[in-house]
Design a protein around this motif. Structure first.
Motif, PDB file in Angstrom:
ATOM      1  N   UNK A  50      38.536  12.605   1.510  1.00  0.00           N
ATOM      2  CA  UNK A  50      39.365  11.661   2.289  1.00  0.00           C
ATOM      3  C   UNK A  50      39.055  10.335   2.041  1.00  0.00           C
ATOM      4  N   UNK A  51      37.875   9.910   0.893  1.00  0.00           N
ATOM      5  CA  UNK A  51      37.259   8.641   0.877  1.00  0.00           C
ATOM      6  C   UNK A  51      36.961   8.678  -0.496  1.00  0.00           C
ATOM      7  N   UNK A  52      36.851   7.521  -1.293  1.00  0.00           N
ATOM      8  CA  UNK A  52      36.477   7.316  -2.464  1.00  0.00           C
ATOM      9  C   UNK A  52      34.932   7.904  -2.681  1.00  0.00           C
ATOM     10  N   UNK A  53      34.106   7.556  -1.709  1.00  0.00           N
ATOM     11  CA  UNK A  53      32.599   7.803  -1.572  1.00  0.00           C
ATOM     12  C   UNK A  53      32.777   9.555  -1.760  1.00  0.00           C
ATOM     13  N   UNK A  74      40.171   3.484   2.368  1.00  0.00           N
ATOM     14  CA  UNK A  74      39.235   2.844   3.151  1.00  0.00           C
ATOM     15  C   UNK A  74      37.793   2.588   2.494  1.00  0.00           C
ATOM     16  N   UNK A  75      37.153   1.384   2.647  1.00  0.00           N
ATOM     17  CA  UNK A  75      36.022   1.347   1.934  1.00  0.00           C
ATOM     18  C   UNK A  75      36.180   0.716   0.341  1.00  0.00           C
ATOM     19  N   UNK A  76      35.966   1.733  -0.463  1.00  0.00           N
ATOM     20  CA  UNK A  76      36.120   1.499  -1.985  1.00  0.00           C
ATOM     21  C   UNK A  76      37.519   1.855  -2.174  1.00  0.00           C
ATOM     22  N   UNK A  77      38.455   0.672  -2.922  1.00  0.00           N
ATOM     23  CA  UNK A  77      39.623   1.272  -3.068  1.00  0.00           C
ATOM     24  C   UNK A  77      39.824   2.213  -4.311  1.00  0.00           C
ATOM     25  N   UNK A  78      41.016   2.692  -4.885  1.00  0.00           N
ATOM     26  CA  UNK A  78      41.158   3.206  -5.756  1.00  0.00           C
ATOM     27  C   UNK A  78      40.856   2.922  -7.065  1.00  0.00           C
TER      28      UNK A  78
END
Length: 147
Positions: A50-53, A74-78
């Protein structure tokens, strides 16, 4: 190169019982679930993040043949996640997916090392590479009309 061709090429390198391993990184649960269902029906082993991390963590834990990566996370984008994947020197194919399909975004993604760029919503038949027996796209069902 079409997204179906990238998936098919990845599948040729995978296990004989599976079409290949795909990681879907998208913050929208509905998108992750629909892509996962579509790809599992085609025989792919699918994991989601669900997130880049979370996606980068999974890449470090398991080998994948293909990554489907949302541009807006959210956070780091693609694009940041794509840069991180490329920084590790892997030739892993990454297909960027986004609802914001501008020419500028597509160019940036391709310059960043993406194999392809797909705009949401997509055509499931095109994405899965399904074809009719005659070699063309599978025919669409026609709606019944009342007389």
């Amino acid at each position: 190169m079409s997204e179906a061709a990238v998936i098919s090429r990845a599948a040729a390198n995978g296990n004989p019982g599976l079409a290949g391993a795909v990681l879907i990184i998208d913050d929208e649960a509905e998108i992750r679930e629909s892509l996962q269902t579509l790809l599992e029906l085609e025989g792919f082993a699918v994991e989601t993040a669900a997130s880049g991390e979370a996606g980068l963590q999974r890449i470090g834990e398991h080998p994948f043949d293909l990554i489907l990566l949302d541009l807006t996370l959210p956070g780091r984008n693609g694009m940041e996640v794509l840069a991180e994947i490329r920084a590790h020197g892997t030739g892993l194919p990454v297909i960027m997916i986004t609802a914001f399909g501008t020419v500028e975004n597509a160019v940036r993604a391709m310059q960043g090392g993406a194999a392809n760029f797909v705009q949401k919503p997509w055509d499931n038949e095109k994405t899965s590479g399904r074809r009719s027996r005659r070699g063309g796209m599978a025919p669409r069902r026609r709606r019944k009309t009342s007389n």
